[in-house]
Scaffold this motif. Structure first.
Motif, PDB file in Angstrom:
ATOM      1  N   ASP A  41      16.314 -99.526 -46.438  1.00  0.00           N
ATOM      2  CA  ASP A  41      16.486 -98.696 -47.629  1.00  0.00           C
ATOM      3  C   ASP A  41      17.294 -99.386 -48.728  1.00  0.00           C
ATOM      4  O   ASP A  41      17.604 -98.778 -49.750  1.00  0.00           O
ATOM      5  N   ALA A  42      17.662-100.652 -48.553  1.00  0.00           N
ATOM      6  CA  ALA A  42      18.504-101.342 -49.532  1.00  0.00           C
ATOM      7  C   ALA A  42      17.727-101.705 -50.794  1.00  0.00           C
ATOM      8  O   ALA A  42      16.568-102.116 -50.740  1.00  0.00           O
ATOM      9  N   VAL A  43      18.375-101.546 -51.932  1.00  0.00           N
ATOM     10  CA  VAL A  43      17.854-101.950 -53.238  1.00  0.00           C
ATOM     11  C   VAL A  43      18.943-102.753 -53.934  1.00  0.00           C
ATOM     12  O   VAL A  43      20.105-102.328 -53.946  1.00  0.00           O
ATOM     13  N   VAL A  44      18.607-103.899 -54.496  1.00  0.00           N
ATOM     14  CA  VAL A  44      19.582-104.729 -55.206  1.00  0.00           C
ATOM     15  C   VAL A  44      19.389-104.534 -56.708  1.00  0.00           C
ATOM     16  O   VAL A  44      18.278-104.663 -57.229  1.00  0.00           O
ATOM     17  N   VAL A 135      12.727 -99.274 -60.138  1.00  0.00           N
ATOM     18  CA  VAL A 135      12.799 -99.015 -58.699  1.00  0.00           C
ATOM     19  C   VAL A 135      13.524 -97.692 -58.469  1.00  0.00           C
ATOM     20  O   VAL A 135      14.606 -97.460 -59.012  1.00  0.00           O
ATOM     21  N   ASP A 136      12.941 -96.819 -57.678  1.00  0.00           N
ATOM     22  CA  ASP A 136      13.547 -95.539 -57.356  1.00  0.00           C
ATOM     23  C   ASP A 136      14.641 -95.755 -56.309  1.00  0.00           C
ATOM     24  O   ASP A 136      14.368 -96.235 -55.206  1.00  0.00           O
ATOM     25  N   VAL A 137      15.857 -95.403 -56.664  1.00  0.00           N
ATOM     26  CA  VAL A 137      16.980 -95.614 -55.741  1.00  0.00           C
ATOM     27  C   VAL A 137      17.405 -94.331 -55.033  1.00  0.00           C
ATOM     28  O   VAL A 137      18.335 -94.354 -54.219  1.00  0.00           O
ATOM     29  N   ALA A 138      16.753 -93.218 -55.316  1.00  0.00           N
ATOM     30  CA  ALA A 138      17.152 -91.935 -54.734  1.00  0.00           C
ATOM     31  C   ALA A 138      17.135 -91.998 -53.205  1.00  0.00           C
ATOM     32  O   ALA A 138      16.139 -92.407 -52.600  1.00  0.00           O
ATOM     33  N   GLY A 139      18.240 -91.626 -52.593  1.00  0.00           N
ATOM     34  CA  GLY A 139      18.333 -91.611 -51.146  1.00  0.00           C
ATOM     35  C   GLY A 139      18.474 -92.972 -50.502  1.00  0.00           C
ATOM     36  O   GLY A 139      18.409 -93.082 -49.271  1.00  0.00           O
ATOM     37  N   ALA A 167      21.369 -92.541 -55.613  1.00  0.00           N
ATOM     38  CA  ALA A 167      21.612 -93.431 -54.475  1.00  0.00           C
ATOM     39  C   ALA A 167      22.495 -92.730 -53.446  1.00  0.00           C
ATOM     40  O   ALA A 167      23.481 -92.079 -53.797  1.00  0.00           O
ATOM     41  N   SER A 168      22.139 -92.874 -52.168  1.00  0.00           N
ATOM     42  CA  SER A 168      22.937 -92.251 -51.115  1.00  0.00           C
ATOM     43  C   SER A 168      24.235 -93.007 -50.870  1.00  0.00           C
ATOM     44  O   SER A 168      25.223 -92.438 -50.413  1.00  0.00           O
ATOM     45  N   THR A 231       8.890 -98.476 -52.558  1.00  0.00           N
ATOM     46  CA  THR A 231       9.205 -97.172 -53.093  1.00  0.00           C
ATOM     47  C   THR A 231       9.532 -96.156 -52.021  1.00  0.00           C
ATOM     48  O   THR A 231       9.824 -95.004 -52.301  1.00  0.00           O
ATOM     49  N   GLY A 232       9.517 -96.542 -50.754  1.00  0.00           N
ATOM     50  CA  GLY A 232       9.813 -95.567 -49.715  1.00  0.00           C
ATOM     51  C   GLY A 232      10.591 -96.191 -48.600  1.00  0.00           C
ATOM     52  O   GLY A 232      10.989 -97.315 -48.675  1.00  0.00           O
TER      53      GLY A 232
END
Length: 232
Positions: A41-44, A135-139, A167-168, A231-232
């Motif tokens: 689930d990581a996004v930079v 990029v969707d960072v939700a959760g 972001a969680s 995205t997921g």
């Protein structure tokens, strides 16, 4: 809130006044300390412009999508060297009340500065991302990366954007920042990973042998070289 200071430094860098060759090296060194954040689930998220080359190396190491959080500084009219604060995506706004008081900037000038910055922000975001979607960072775990933080104003705004976008967990990763800036930044993140913590940091560029300007075109190229965002 967890702060991981991987090497405490004195004002002179413990005998090393230039610990980073360039942003690419800083990114590689930072990535080596972030292996524990290699999750699905990581996004930079790089802070343009200088933070994106650093973030690129982190994203590669973590096999994570790379995006940007665009921030624009607010400047005092007729004194562009003085910062009033910053605005960022997701309608984030940070005002330095002390600077506003000292300079006597009125509400009208402040509103005009913010309007200009918002227009510049929208244009820059479009240039940087080109045809790519945000990029969707939700959760998800958002890892915000900059090339350093002297005062932390722009980085603070970027971290707030990640939070506002759902972001969680927000992790801030920096090659260098002074303790005072880290204390302020700790208010808006869950964790901080910082390689170097000099007592004073007049200029981020002092901690790089090569601190060439990063252009919007360079950032767009780095984003374009990354795989399609997950995205997921």
């Amino acid at each position: 809130m967890r702060v991981v200071l991987l090497r405490g430094s004195n004002e002179h860098g413990e005998g090393s006044s230039m610990p980073f060759g360039d942003r690419d090296e800083a990114g590689r060194r930072l990535a080596g300390r972030l292996a524990g954040y290699r999750t699905a689930d990581a996004v930079v998220l790089g802070v343009p412009r200088g933070g994106v080359p650093v973030a690129r190396r982190v994203a590669e190491a973590l096999d994570a999508p790379l995006d940007v959080i665009v921030v624009r500084r607010l400047r005092v009219p007729d004194h562009p060297e003085l910062g009033l604060g910053a605005v960022a995506e997701a309608d984030v706004r940070i005002i330095d009340d002390e600077v506003v008081f000292r300079t006597g900037v009125g509400e009208r000038d402040l509103a005009a500065a913010e309007e200009r910055a918002r227009a510049e922000l929208a244009e820059q975001a479009a240039r940087l991302r080109a045809a790519r979607s945000r990029v969707d960072v939700a959760g998800r775990t958002a890892i915000v990366v900059d090339d350093g933080a002297a005062t932390g104003t722009s980085t603070h705004a970027a971290c707030r954007v990640a939070r506002e976008q759902g972001a969680s967990r927000v992790v801030l990763a920096l090659p260098v920042a002074p303790p005072e800036a880290l204390r302020r930044l700790a208010e808006v993140v869950d964790e901080i990973v910082c390689l170097e913590t000099p007592l004073a940091l007049p200029s981020i560029g002092e901690w790089y042998r090569d601190f060439d300007e990063v252009r919007d075109a360079d950032v767009a190229a780095l984003l374009g070289a990354t795989p399609a965002p997950r995205t997921g």
